[in-house]
Structures are given as C-alpha cells and as structure tokens.
Design a protein around this motif. Structure first.
Motif, PDB file in Angstrom:
ATOM      1  N   GLY A  62       0.841  -1.188   0.000  1.00  0.00           N
ATOM      2  CA  GLY A  62       0.000   0.000   0.000  1.00  0.00           C
ATOM      3  C   GLY A  62       0.877   1.238   0.000  1.00  0.00           C
ATOM      4  N   PHE A  63       1.974   1.181   0.742  1.00  0.00           N
ATOM      5  CA  PHE A  63       2.865   2.319   0.826  1.00  0.00           C
ATOM      6  C   PHE A  63       3.492   2.602  -0.527  1.00  0.00           C
ATOM      7  CE2 PHE A  63       5.636   5.089   3.174  1.00  0.00           C
ATOM      8  CZ  PHE A  63       4.779   5.465   4.185  1.00  0.00           C
ATOM      9  N   SER A  78       2.165   1.915  -3.240  1.00  0.00           N
ATOM     10  CA  SER A  78       1.091   2.448  -4.055  1.00  0.00           C
ATOM     11  C   SER A  78       0.808   3.922  -3.732  1.00  0.00           C
ATOM     12  CB  SER A  78      -0.094   1.515  -3.816  1.00  0.00           C
ATOM     13  OG  SER A  78      -1.276   1.999  -4.197  1.00  0.00           O
ATOM     14  N   ILE A  79       0.871   4.271  -2.445  1.00  0.00           N
ATOM     15  CA  ILE A  79       0.700   5.676  -2.051  1.00  0.00           C
ATOM     16  C   ILE A  79       1.782   6.534  -2.698  1.00  0.00           C
ATOM     17  CG2 ILE A  79       1.045   7.304  -0.160  1.00  0.00           C
ATOM     18  CD1 ILE A  79      -0.491   5.784   1.633  1.00  0.00           C
ATOM     19  N   LEU A  80       3.027   6.041  -2.642  1.00  0.00           N
ATOM     20  CA  LEU A  80       4.127   6.843  -3.178  1.00  0.00           C
ATOM     21  C   LEU A  80       3.969   7.051  -4.675  1.00  0.00           C
ATOM     22  CD1 LEU A  80       7.212   5.560  -1.185  1.00  0.00           C
ATOM     23  CD2 LEU A  80       5.854   7.615  -0.838  1.00  0.00           C
ATOM     24  N   THR A  81       3.578   5.993  -5.381  1.00  0.00           N
ATOM     25  CA  THR A  81       3.337   6.153  -6.808  1.00  0.00           C
ATOM     26  C   THR A  81       2.220   7.159  -7.026  1.00  0.00           C
ATOM     27  OG1 THR A  81       3.962   3.851  -7.108  1.00  0.00           O
ATOM     28  CG2 THR A  81       2.852   4.908  -8.938  1.00  0.00           C
ATOM     29  N   GLY A  82       1.134   7.006  -6.261  1.00  0.00           N
ATOM     30  CA  GLY A  82      -0.007   7.909  -6.407  1.00  0.00           C
ATOM     31  C   GLY A  82       0.404   9.347  -6.162  1.00  0.00           C
ATOM     32  N   LEU A  83       1.134   9.555  -5.073  1.00  0.00           N
ATOM     33  CA  LEU A  83       1.561  10.897  -4.706  1.00  0.00           C
ATOM     34  C   LEU A  83       2.446  11.500  -5.795  1.00  0.00           C
ATOM     35  CD1 LEU A  83       1.461  12.735  -2.137  1.00  0.00           C
ATOM     36  CD2 LEU A  83       3.772  11.929  -1.695  1.00  0.00           C
ATOM     37  N   ASN A  84       3.370  10.676  -6.259  1.00  0.00           N
ATOM     38  CA  ASN A  84       4.279  11.110  -7.309  1.00  0.00           C
ATOM     39  C   ASN A  84       3.515  11.563  -8.549  1.00  0.00           C
ATOM     40  OD1 ASN A  84       6.879  11.472  -8.192  1.00  0.00           O
ATOM     41  ND2 ASN A  84       7.511   9.397  -7.681  1.00  0.00           N
ATOM     42  N   PHE A  85       2.533  10.766  -8.929  1.00  0.00           N
ATOM     43  CA  PHE A  85       1.749  11.110 -10.115  1.00  0.00           C
ATOM     44  C   PHE A  85       0.936  12.383  -9.878  1.00  0.00           C
ATOM     45  CE2 PHE A  85       1.384   6.584 -12.122  1.00  0.00           C
ATOM     46  CZ  PHE A  85       2.771   6.566 -12.267  1.00  0.00           C
ATOM     47  N   LEU A  86       0.349  12.504  -8.690  1.00  0.00           N
ATOM     48  CA  LEU A  86      -0.463  13.691  -8.419  1.00  0.00           C
ATOM     49  C   LEU A  86       0.393  14.948  -8.541  1.00  0.00           C
ATOM     50  CD1 LEU A  86      -2.715  12.618  -5.404  1.00  0.00           C
ATOM     51  CD2 LEU A  86      -3.378  12.960  -7.785  1.00  0.00           C
ATOM     52  N   VAL A  87       1.550  14.921  -7.896  1.00  0.00           N
ATOM     53  CA  VAL A  87       2.397  16.114  -7.938  1.00  0.00           C
ATOM     54  C   VAL A  87       2.868  16.369  -9.369  1.00  0.00           C
ATOM     55  CG1 VAL A  87       4.520  17.157  -7.100  1.00  0.00           C
ATOM     56  CG2 VAL A  87       3.107  15.793  -5.561  1.00  0.00           C
ATOM     57  N   ALA A 124      -7.048  10.463 -11.117  1.00  0.00           N
ATOM     58  CA  ALA A 124      -8.106   9.957 -10.223  1.00  0.00           C
ATOM     59  C   ALA A 124      -7.584   8.781  -9.399  1.00  0.00           C
ATOM     60  CB  ALA A 124      -9.319   9.538 -11.041  1.00  0.00           C
ATOM     61  N   THR A 125      -6.836   7.885 -10.054  1.00  0.00           N
ATOM     62  CA  THR A 125      -6.283   6.735  -9.345  1.00  0.00           C
ATOM     63  C   THR A 125      -5.347   7.178  -8.223  1.00  0.00           C
ATOM     64  OG1 THR A 125      -6.295   5.617 -11.465  1.00  0.00           O
ATOM     65  CG2 THR A 125      -5.140   4.520  -9.699  1.00  0.00           C
ATOM     66  N   GLY A 126      -4.567   8.208  -8.501  1.00  0.00           N
ATOM     67  CA  GLY A 126      -3.637   8.723  -7.500  1.00  0.00           C
ATOM     68  C   GLY A 126      -4.360   9.080  -6.215  1.00  0.00           C
ATOM     69  N   TRP A 127      -5.485   9.749  -6.371  1.00  0.00           N
ATOM     70  CA  TRP A 127      -6.253  10.111  -5.169  1.00  0.00           C
ATOM     71  C   TRP A 127      -6.771   8.887  -4.445  1.00  0.00           C
ATOM     72  CZ3 TRP A 127      -5.738  14.309  -2.628  1.00  0.00           C
ATOM     73  CH2 TRP A 127      -5.421  15.508  -3.280  1.00  0.00           C
ATOM     74  N   VAL A 128      -7.259   7.928  -5.198  1.00  0.00           N
ATOM     75  CA  VAL A 128      -7.771   6.721  -4.536  1.00  0.00           C
ATOM     76  C   VAL A 128      -6.645   6.035  -3.774  1.00  0.00           C
ATOM     77  CG1 VAL A 128      -8.938   4.522  -4.864  1.00  0.00           C
ATOM     78  CG2 VAL A 128      -9.506   6.420  -6.342  1.00  0.00           C
ATOM     79  N   GLN A 129      -5.476   5.938  -4.416  1.00  0.00           N
ATOM     80  CA  GLN A 129      -4.342   5.285  -3.755  1.00  0.00           C
ATOM     81  C   GLN A 129      -3.973   6.016  -2.467  1.00  0.00           C
ATOM     82  OE1 GLN A 129      -1.902   5.520  -7.313  1.00  0.00           O
ATOM     83  NE2 GLN A 129      -1.544   3.325  -7.245  1.00  0.00           N
ATOM     84  N   LEU A 130      -3.983   7.329  -2.558  1.00  0.00           N
ATOM     85  CA  LEU A 130      -3.566   8.133  -1.419  1.00  0.00           C
ATOM     86  C   LEU A 130      -4.544   8.013  -0.257  1.00  0.00           C
ATOM     87  CD1 LEU A 130      -1.139   9.954  -1.236  1.00  0.00           C
ATOM     88  CD2 LEU A 130      -2.625  11.898  -1.700  1.00  0.00           C
ATOM     89  N   LEU A 131      -5.825   7.971  -0.557  1.00  0.00           N
ATOM     90  CA  LEU A 131      -6.816   8.034   0.518  1.00  0.00           C
ATOM     91  C   LEU A 131      -7.244   6.675   1.050  1.00  0.00           C
ATOM     92  CD1 LEU A 131      -9.012  10.968  -0.810  1.00  0.00           C
ATOM     93  CD2 LEU A 131      -7.198  11.009   0.902  1.00  0.00           C
ATOM     94  N   ALA A 132      -7.190   5.642   0.214  1.00  0.00           N
ATOM     95  CA  ALA A 132      -7.717   4.355   0.684  1.00  0.00           C
ATOM     96  C   ALA A 132      -6.676   3.580   1.475  1.00  0.00           C
ATOM     97  CB  ALA A 132      -8.186   3.513  -0.506  1.00  0.00           C
ATOM     98  N   THR A 133      -5.420   3.715   1.090  1.00  0.00           N
ATOM     99  CA  THR A 133      -4.394   2.860   1.679  1.00  0.00           C
ATOM    100  C   THR A 133      -4.210   3.025   3.192  1.00  0.00           C
ATOM    101  OG1 THR A 133      -3.363   3.037  -0.468  1.00  0.00           O
ATOM    102  CG2 THR A 133      -2.115   1.940   1.227  1.00  0.00           C
ATOM    103  N   PRO A 134      -4.349   4.250   3.745  1.00  0.00           N
ATOM    104  CA  PRO A 134      -4.193   4.350   5.207  1.00  0.00           C
ATOM    105  C   PRO A 134      -5.106   3.397   5.987  1.00  0.00           C
ATOM    106  CG  PRO A 134      -4.207   6.526   4.260  1.00  0.00           C
ATOM    107  CD  PRO A 134      -4.498   5.583   3.137  1.00  0.00           C
ATOM    108  N   ILE A 135      -6.234   3.045   5.402  1.00  0.00           N
ATOM    109  CA  ILE A 135      -7.149   2.153   6.119  1.00  0.00           C
ATOM    110  C   ILE A 135      -6.487   0.824   6.418  1.00  0.00           C
ATOM    111  CG2 ILE A 135      -9.325   0.903   5.934  1.00  0.00           C
ATOM    112  CD1 ILE A 135     -10.135   3.307   4.088  1.00  0.00           C
ATOM    113  N   ILE A 136      -5.701   0.366   5.479  1.00  0.00           N
ATOM    114  CA  ILE A 136      -5.048  -0.918   5.711  1.00  0.00           C
ATOM    115  C   ILE A 136      -4.002  -0.760   6.816  1.00  0.00           C
ATOM    116  CG2 ILE A 136      -3.157  -0.888   4.025  1.00  0.00           C
ATOM    117  CD1 ILE A 136      -4.636  -3.725   3.271  1.00  0.00           C
TER     118      ILE A 136
END
Ligand code: HEM
Ligand SMILES: [Cu+2]
Ligand SMILES: [Cu+2]
Lengths: 535, 316
Positions: A171-172, A174-183, A207-219
């Motif tokens: 998940g982490f 995935s978050i980093l990829t998402g964050l990277n893409f968003l920026v 859109a995927t970047g946001w999902v990755q960023l927001l959903a992963t903390p739940i895990i």
C-alpha cells in the motif's frame, strides 16, 4: 550544454550511466526504466499466478481428487488470489504504463520525485515477498483465501501479521506512486497544457492517484488493530476475545473495494487512448469521460458493503450499499456509450490494440452487467460466494484490467521498444485468448446460478459438465497467452524499426522518437490544442 | 432442483427470479445491442471504406440521454432487488424454530423438543425459522434450490427463514470458506408431509434410525454423525484431519500434554477427556485447537454409546 544537431541524444535503452548491466536498471531513477522493472516483475508474478490458475482448473475437471489434495487446492487459490490482486492488477497499468507514459504525455522530463519512484518499486518487491513468505512461515500452509477473513485466518495460520504488514508495505508503494503522479500532474504539465487539454490516460492516473492516497491508510489502521489484538489481547475482530469478525470485513473491504478502482480506472484511460487513435477521431464527449472517471473514483469509496450483503448488516446499510452500487454503474455505462460513439464515423484502422479494445468492451460489459445482478439484494442472497462471483470478478478484473493491459502493451510497444511486433501472431494469440477466456469463465456464471459455491475443492455431479467446459477453456486461454508473450519477446529482434508515430496518434508521446531519448523531449513542447486534435 | 409441477421449491424462488431475470433481461438486451452497434461501426467505418473520419467531439443531448436512461434503469433494478429482499427479514410469527450449529465441517439441527438431526428435516408448507450458531469460524448456510443463504458468524445472533413449498430432498452447502474440508461441509434439506414429520419429530429417542438397528454401537455412530465428528474422523483407517477411529480403542499412542510427550493407552476415561477437553492431550502429528470441546453437548450416556461403537471397530 551545447546541443549538436547531428548526434541525437541516446535512447533510454542505450544510455550509459554510472552503473552497468543489471545495476543500470535496478538503480536507475529514469521513469522509463522503472516502468520496465515493474513490467518484468509483474509479468513474472502473472506467469506464476496464471499457472496456479491453470492447475486449479485442472483439479476441477472432475469431482474428487484429480491432481492435488484439498490442502493444496486451498493453498493454490489463496496464493493465486494474493499474487493476482496485490502483485499484478493493483500495480498493473499505473506502475508500468503510467510510469512510462505519464511524464511523456504531459510533456515532462520525468516524474516529480524520481528517487521516490525507484523506492516504490523496492517497496513493491518487498511487500509482495513479505505477503508470499508470510504464507509459508506460519504454523500451517497458506489457506485463508486472499481476503484473510477473521476469525478463520487468525485461528489457522498465526501469520496474519506479516501478511497484512506486507499488504501495508505494498500500500505504501502504491501511495508513493499515487503521490508522485499527483504532484507530477499538478506541477509539471507542459506550458499550455491546461487541465482540459490533458489526455484521458493521465486523467485516469490522476483519479487513481487520489484513490491510492486516501484508501491505503485504512489498511494501516487495520494492521495496527491486528497488532493490538494479537499482542495486547484487545478484542477487535476475534469473537473469543469479544471482538466482531464483521468489523474486519468492513475494514478489509473499505480498502479493497476502492482498490478495484485503482485497477480499472487506468485501464479505462488506456482504452480511451487506443480507441481514439485507431478511429482517427477525437474522443466523443471528452469532458464527460473525465467527469465519469472522477465520479467512479468518488462513489467507489462508499460501496464496499456490497461484499457483505449476507453477513448480517442492518437493513439501512444494505439499502444504501445496494443503491450506491447501482449508481456507480452509471458512469461506467456513460464511458461505454462514449467509446462506441467515438467509433461512429471514424476511419478505423483495425490494428491489434483496437481488437483488444473491442474485446475489452465486450467482456467489460458482461462483467458490469453481472455486477448489477450481484448488486441486487434479492439476487445476491442466492449468488453471493458462488462461482457466479468468480466469473464476475474475472470478467471485470481480468477482462477489464487484463485486456486493457495487453491492449496497452501492443499499443505502446513500438514506443517502448522501438520495434514493431508481428501482427499476425499477435492476432492469433488474441483470438485464442478471447475464445479461451469466454469458455473458461462463461460456464462459471451457470455453475454459480446452479449453486456451486466458490473455493470448492470438490463438488457434486450436477456441476460436472460446466466444469469440464471451463477447464478446457483454460487450456485455450493459456495457449493464447503463451503465443502473445512469445511474440512480443521475439519481436524485440524484429528488423522493422518503429517510426515515432506508427499509428497516427496525436498525444505527445508520438511526437518524440521511438524509443524515447533519456530526457524525453529535446525541448519542452508548448501545447496549444486539445489532446485529440485530428482536424 | 427445478419444479416439474409448477410449484417452486420455496417462497423465495419467485422473488429471486423477478429480480434476476429483470436485470439479466435488460442486460442481455443492452449487451447485444451495444455489441452489434460496435461491430457495425467497425465494419462500416473501416478505414478502407471510410478514408477520412468525420470529427464530432460530442453532443450534450446524447450525453444527457445516456445518463438519464441508465439512472432510471439502475433505480428500477435496485427497487426490485430491495423489494425481493424485504421478505427475507420478516419471519412469520407461526414459524417452526430449528437451531443449526455449524462447526468445522458439519451442520447439525436441533428442534424445539430437543431432537437432533444431521439433516434439516422439515414439513412441507410450514414456515421454518433457523437460528444460526457457529462454534468456531464463519460459515454460511446455503440452500441453492431455495435461492437463499445466510452467513453464520460466531458470537452473533442471526436467523433466517423460508417456506418449503415442495416435498423432496435439496442440497445444503456451506458457502463461506471455512478451511480444509469446506467443500465437504454439506447436508440435506428433507421436506416431507406434515404427518410424516410429526411422526419423525415425535420419536425423541434422537436416534430414530439407530434404535432399529441391532449391530452393537450403531447408536454411537448416529450420535457422532449428528455431532459432526465424522467430518474429521473416519472409521476406515483414512486420515481426514483427526485420527481415524479404526483400532483406536486400547491403542498405545504418544500425546503432547503441557508441552511434553507422554505415552498413553486409549481407554474410556481418555476418550471422554478427548471429547470434553480436546486440547488437554494433543495426539502427536495433529494440530491443536481444531477440535472443539463438546462439554454440555454430549451426555455421559451418549459417550458410553460412542465408546461402544469405537470398540466395535477393533479388528480382531
Ligand atoms: C490465467 C488464468 C486464470 C485462471 C485459469 C484462473 C482461475 C481461477 C480459479 C480456478 C479460481 C478459484 C475458484 C474457486 O475455487 O473459488 C480463481 C480465483 C481467483 N482468481 Fe483467478 N484465474 C486466472 C487469472 C486471474 C487473474 C488475471 C486475476 C486478477 C485479478 C485473478 C484473480 C483471482 C482471485 C482474486 C481469485 C479468488 C481467490 C480467493 O478465492 O481467495 N485470476 N481463479
Ligand atoms: Cu463451513
Ligand atoms: Cu465452509
């Protein structure tokens, strides 16, 4: 630096940096090389997962024991599910094609944080290894299913912690990829490329970047709770400690349902690119395509409960989850209509990727429609946890993401490798794959309707015929797969060099050489027109 | 599984059908329509025939139409599903109550008069309410012919109900993955006439079948069938997940007690202890924690019958 016109910059494949051989790949921070690192890791895991699937189908060709024990079957579907979901389709398109093409398509030289990009690949490899290893280090062999439901998973394996920790590391990544893409998308678009001049594939990555960023903390939260439960004996999930197994399911699906959108959104983006390019026509309803992607990403957060209709939630919860499940189908329908409308009055070049897109549309529709049936409360009560569900998610996830992945692979192959592939073999592979796919999963709808539960090692005679057909389908599918992959590898040696724009595409990646130079653009382009300007 | 007389197997078949066929019908129609349209476009606007594309970047009216129609369809589908689901939660007041106990990997059914059975025997045309109890992990009671299932979650009280409308035998499966023998966790729904049912239920010796038998220990076998022991133990020497019963009685074996290995002889006291405190002595080579305690569920008299059955399995 003085740039000399006659010695063009070396391509990213030929570039000689600090490191040599394999190190020039695993230490590279070039987004294109990282993309290929992901590509090879994912293909390796996919080959393992697909082989497990093939063996499982062989076991199911007849009731009783065919080639393996019940214990082995349970271990196989667990590993198969974990590998396919966490190691293949979740990273899938974003990590491979997103990494390779996002910067190029928006006119940038790299992603915003190239080193973090490399770090996410390492985290990915670590996470997958952790999950897989955890399955072998507990007291028992891996047999929880990829959902790790409490309390069964706590009772048998005792290796829940590393498994969930592995999922968290993934998940982490995935978050980093998402964050990277968003920026990257926010800050690095070429001059003139306003939001509404950005192609659809980057939009879906956004859109995927946001999902990755927001959903992963739940895990992450789930992991903490499991730690607290295992070590401090605070009962969260385990009924023997006073916990509630359903809480686990809620948390699991709050992450894993949005994860389905991490898989499918970029696939939709890739299909949009393919359809418009080969139709030689601007995408129909560009703004609606964007709006529907954002709508899917948003509503997708609130429908996790449809995995739990029979578990005993309150009436209101059921009502809401079912309603929202139907609502989320609407933007997907809008996309299908717009794709088909794009073909209308186009000038269609029937290349392999376009065939993949057509096949995608067909199986994606079947997956979506069967999803509607499952979203209906009255029908779900019968079909939940049967082979109907197995068919449904393979149609959506394998049919959706998988077909889009292969389509994208053939579409961008010339750009990535600088060579053309052999079209005839590519098409033969596709046809076999498609026929195999339908024969493999089609009968599962019927089996589920008749009542064959999923995760069944053995079954009653009534289910025999359907399983025979389905197993034979798996052989056809597998042969198609082998042909496709061999063809792509063999074509690397092809003599036919790819021009910079073999298909007549309009997005920025087709304006630079194939394969792209290290820095992508000699000069950052200035964008003045929309992404699909064919007039 | 399917009716030949026009009578559905249960009252939920028609509610399922309404919503299933409604959605499936619309889906099939749309799938066919959209696929044909796509193929037609691909054929008609092939680059060979249609050399130059006619650009058209969108049409607001079309977008509104194909947003509105799916919304309406989706709401209708949702409505049928919801309407069809509602009756599942409304247990009739006159329903007969049966309690099912699910454990790895068997179901057992207890009636209000205390009678226990491994199959779900019910009278036709009488609403049946089932209390769902799990002793270990999550299971799910699924009767395909009735189009219903409900998860059985440990620590949660849950009920399900149905109205059997046709006599006959129907499969009953466990539909939530529960470990090694999940696919063998099955049973039968036996729907019989009200008169036959009254006679069956009235026979509260529990062991209606066994009392008619004459072989020693047959009663013990029936008790174990009802209690689900046979999901894990065989009588013919094969290892399922627990040790086989064949030649068990009187055998010498190694067990782990508090972490140390001791050799014991299997006698009546040991067997009783194995059933009431299964985790006290763990037979070497077998997992701990799999077998649940049967304390309070099996009487001492029944244990004697079980032991009698075990003795009968010794090969001379
Ligand atoms: C290569 C061809 C494939 C074959 C032959 C195959 C076959 C199967 C089979 C037989 C099952 C077990 C059904 C059951 O007993 O419940 C299964 C489960 C599953 N498959 Fe596949 N599959 C394939 C590809 C994929 C792909 C590409 C994905 C990617 C998403 C995938 C995801 C899953 C998941 C998540 C499960 C559920 C595992 C579980 O129940 O825990 N499969 N597949
Ligand atoms: Cu079960
Ligand atoms: Cu089960």
């Amino acid at each position: 630096m003085i740039y000399q016109k006659d010695t063009a910059e070396p391509s990213y494949l030929d570039y000689k940096g600090k490191y040599k051989g394999i190190f020039s790949w695993i230490f590279s921070t070039d987004h294109k090389r990282i993309a290929l690192l992901y590509m090879f890791s994912i293909l390796t895991f996919f080959a393992i997962g697909a082989t497990l699937g093939l063996l499982m189908k062989f076991e199911l060709i007849a009731p009783g024991r065919t080639i393996m024990s019940a214990q082995a079957y349970n271990a196989f579907f667990t590993l198969h599910g974990i590998i396919m979901i966490f190691a293949v389709v979740i990273p899938g398109l974003p990590a491979v094609f997103g990494n390779f093409l996002l910067p190029i398509m928006i006119g940038a030289k790299d992603v915003a944080f190239p080193r973090i990009n490399l770090l996410s690949w390492y985290l990915y490899v670590t996470g997958v290894s952790l999950v897989v290893i955890s399955q072998f280090t507990g007291q028992g062999p891996p047999d929880t299913g990829w959902t790790f439901y409490a309390p069964y998973s706590f009772r048998t394996a005792g290796n829940m912690l590393p498994a969930v920790f592995g999922a968290f590391v993934l998940g982490f990544s995935s978050i980093l990829t998402g964050l990277n893409f968003l920026v990257t998308i926010h800050r690095m678009r070429a001059p003139g490329m306003t939001w509404l001049k950005m192609p659809l594939f980057p939009w879906t990555l956004y859109a995927t970047g946001w999902v990755q960023l927001l959903a992963t903390p739940i895990i992450g939260i789930t992991l903490l709770m499991i730690v607290a439960e295992r070590t401090l004996h605070i009962g969260f999930f385990d009924p023997t400690l006073g916990g509630d197994p359903l809480l686990y399911q809620h948390l699991f699906w709050t992450y894993s349902h949005p994860a389905v959108y991490i898989m499918i959104l970029p696939a939709m983006g890739a299909i949009s690119e393919i359809i418009t390019t080969y139709s030689h026509k601007a995408i129909f309803g560009y703004k609606f395509m964007i709006a529907s992607v954002l709508a899917i990403a948003f509503v997708g957060y609130f429908i996790w409960g449809h995995h739990m209709f029979t578990s005993g939630m309150s009436g209101t919860a059921l009502y809401t989850f079912s309603l929202l499940t139907f609502i989320v189908a609407v933007p997907s329908a809008i996309k299908v209509f717009n794709w088909i409308a794009t073909m209308h009055q186009g000038s269609i070049d029937l290349q392999t990727p376009f065939y993949w897109a057509m096949a995608f549309l067909f199986v994606f529709m079947i997956g979506g429609f069967s999803g509607l049936i499952l979203g209906s409360l009255a029908a779900n009560v019968h079909l939940h946890n049967t082979h109907f569900v197995v068919a449904h998610f393979h149609f959506i996830v394998f049919g959706g993401t998988g077909f889009a992945f292969f389509g994208a692979m053939h579409y961008w192959y010339p750009k990535i490798t600088g060579r053309m592939y052999d079209t005839r073999w590519a098409n033969i592979g596709l046809v076999l794959f498609f026929i195999g796919f339908i024969t493999l999963y089609g009968p599962m709808f019927y089996l589920g309707f008749k009542g064959m539960p999923r995760r069944y090692y053995d079954y009653d005679e009534v289910f025999h015929a359907g399983n025979i057909v389905s197993t034979m389908g798996s052989w056809v599918l597998y042969s198609g797969l082998v042909i496709i992959v061999i063809n792509l590898f063999a074509s690397l040696k092809s003599k036919i060099k790819a021009p910079s724009d073999p298909w007549g595409g309009k997005t920025l990646e087709w304006t630079i050489p194939s394969p792209p130079p290290v820095e992508n653009f000699e000069e950052i382009p200035t964008v003045t027109k929309g992404p699909y300007n064919y007039s | 599984m399917y009716s030949t007389t026009g009578i559905d197997a249960s009252n939920f078949v028609s509610t399922f059908n309404t919503s299933f066929y409604f959605i499936a019908g619309i889906s099939l129609f749309l799938l066919t329509g959209l696929t044909i349209t796509m193929l037609y476009f691909v054929f008609k606007y092939n680059k060979k025939k249609h050399k130059v594309a006619i650009q058209n970047e969108g049409n607001l009216l079309l977008e509104i139409t194909w947003t509105a129609i799916p919304v309406i369809l989706a709401l209708m589908m949702f409505y049928y599903g919801w309407e069809g689901w509602k009756p599942l939660g409304k247990v009739p007041a006159n329903a007969m109550t049966v309690t099912t106990t699910a454990r790895m990997w068997s179901f057992s059914f207890r009636y209000e008069n205390g009678k226990e059975s491994a199959d779900l025997v019910v009278p036709v045309n009488t609403p049946v309410k089932i209390n769902l109890v799990s002793l270990d992990v999550i299971h799910s009671l699924f009767i395909p012919a009735y189009r219903i299932k409900s998860d059985i979650v440990p620590g949660r009280e849950k009920v399900m109900w149905f109205l059997p409308e046709r006599e006959g035998d129907y499969d009953l499966y466990c539909a939530e993955y529960c470990g090694l023998r999940h696919s063998y966790m099955k049973s039968m729904v036996k729907v019989i006439s009200k008169e036959k049912f009254a006679a069956w239920l009235g026979d509260t010796t529990t062991l209606a079948v066994a009392t008619t038998g004459t072989t020693p220990g047959e009663e013990g076998l029936s008790i174990m069938r009802i209690q689900g022991c046979l999901a894990c133990h065989s009588s013919d020497g094969t290892k399922i997940v627990g040790p086989t019963y064949l030649n068990l009685f009187g055998k010498q074996e190694v067990v782990t007690r508090n972490g140390t290995d001791v050799t014991i002889t299997v006698d009546s006291a040991y067997i009783k202890r194995s059933i009431f405190e299964p985790n006290a002595d763990i037979v070497k080579g077998y997992p701990k924690g799999l077998m649940q305690s049967y304390k309070g569920k099996i009487s001492d008299a029944d244990i004697t019958k079980i032991i009698e059955y075990l003795k009968s399995l010794n090969e001379k």
